[in-house]
Write an enzyme that holds these catalytic residues in place. Structure first.
Site: not given
Length: 432
Positions: A173, A296, A323
């Protein structure tokens, strides 16, 4: 005690029993104090597989003149073997990386502890090579990041007797702040220097800048995977084999249509898998195809339409994705329907990232969704033998690794799905 009081007590007891646990509050991003080191001291050491009986040791030095070699042996402080490697570096706007070293060592004996030193100085590290035969255990955690929950996840994985770590995307990240790649490497070094870490890219690795950077430059420079050893022309997708298991690591952010290099490579790779020698077949990528979380939704549909028929034709046993920042396990499924010859899909993007958990699920729960929970944690896939594997998911929101989900999985190679009369779709792998 009157009737109203009795009812109140019963409701309080019922509420207590129904509540699994009190979800803890989010934890902050970790801060890493500046540590004065020699410019030539190896940092951010991590290990990955690099072909049969070989491992790749990767590390970084501030000193650009530091040599790229690894001394190693089976006794502490006694290095009777040496391998020389390669190095690279990159710039990203005002940031300049250190010298990134990659050195392949081997051939190595299976299930053996090796002691090694990078570049002729610094700390001695030790690693354990994977076994040559069953059982073999994979630790799985995606979307790690660098928060207090990440640290908790890593601590729990460290308690697991695993052989290889699978990370289906979203590592550091860093999100364009390149120094965060360095702190991530520092954070995971105790684990990643001791066992192979096999990763694939996620959306947070892309880091593209219009007209300046194409994307994945930092990821590709730092995390070199065995793509060349597996016949791929891209570090974003590759395969490896270990102890009777063939694993394909795919790229959700590389082209995947039927005319793409990834599709052609995957088709060729799967067609050469010998299920008598490697009875288990796994696939991993970042964006899940089967996802009942509100987060998502539909993002994996394009890749699924193109690639799922190939995985089904090859009888892939388990698919691991990230994800979505939560956990979910499916039944065996193909083309949206339950299918005894389909794969079990596991979404495990709950390693501890700074964006937090994806708490909202679709209601009602789809028939194919067996178990789902929005908590941080990690998974363990213990492939016991050629026919059976034990999957478990360990929630760590309690600060202790609590096994919240567990299931035995039977390999498709032992179920009759590989027979031509049972699996006509296999012809897709043989078609030109």
């Amino acid at each position: 005690m009157d009737q109203r009081q009795i009812v109140t007590v019963i409701l309080l007891i019922s509420a207590t029993v129904a509540a699994d646990y009190v979800r803890p509050r989010p934890r902050k991003i970790l801060h890493f104090p500046w540590n004065q080191r020699s410019p030539s001291q190896p940092q951010q050491v991590h290990v990955s597989l690099a072909g049969q009986n070989h491992l790749r040791i990767s590390w970084i030095t501030v000193d650009q003149s530091s040599p790229s070699f690894v001394e190693y042996g089976t006794s502490p402080g006694q290095y009777n073997l040496i391998s020389r490697g390669e190095s690279t570096s990159y710039t990203y706007l005002l940031y300049r990386s250190g010298k990134i070293h990659h050195t392949v060592i081997g051939p190595l004996d299976p299930s053996t502890t090796y002691f090694y030193r990078c570049g002729g100085e610094g700390l001695e590290f030790q690693l354990r090579t994977p076994p040559a035969q069953f059982p073999v255990t994979f630790a799985v955690a995606g979307d790690l990041g660098q928060t207090g929950w990440t640290k908790s996840t890593l601590d729990h994985i460290d308690q697991c007797k695993y052989d290889i770590h699978l990370l289906p995307g979203d590592l550091s990240y860093a999100d364009y702040i390149q120094s965060r790649w360095d702190t991530f490497g520092e954070l995971i070094q105790p684990l990643a220097s001791a066992r192979p870490w096999m990763v694939t890219e996620g959306n947070h690795e892309k880091e593209s800048i219009l007209f300046l950077k194409d994307g994945f430059e930092s990821y590709n420079a730092r995390w070199k995977m065995p793509f060349e050893e597996s016949g791929s022309n891209s570090n974003l997708y590759y395969s490896f084999e270990v102890a009777g298991v063939h694993v394909v690591m795919l790229g959700s952010y590389a082209d995947y249509d039927k005319y793409s290099d990834q599709y052609s490579w995957l088709k060729a790779d799967l067609s050469t898998v010998d299920r008598k020698r490697t009875p288990w077949l796994l696939a991993s990528f970042h964006v899940p195809w089967y996802n009942s979380n509100e987060a998502h939704q539909g993002e994996g549909d394009g890749m699924m339409a193109s690639i799922e028929p190939l995985l089904y034709a090859a009888s892939v046993d388990v698919v691991l994705a990230g994800h979505v920042h939560a956990y979910e396990r499916s039944s065996r499924i193909y083309n949206g329907n339950s299918d005894p010859c389909g794969a079990v899909h596991l979404t495990i993007g709950d390693g501890g990232n700074r964006e937090g958990l994806a708490r909202k699920y679709k209601d009602p729960q789809p028939a194919w969704s067996v178990f789902r929970e929005a908590s941080f944690g990690h998974g363990e896939l213990n492939i016991v033998n050629s026919t059976h594997a034990l999957w478990s998911w360990h929630r760590n929101d309690d600060d202790e690794p609590f096994r919240s989900d567990q299931v035995w999985i039977t390999s498709l190679a032992s179920s009759g799905c590989l027979a031509d009369e049972m699996h006509e779709s296999r012809k897709i792998l043989m078609a030109p």
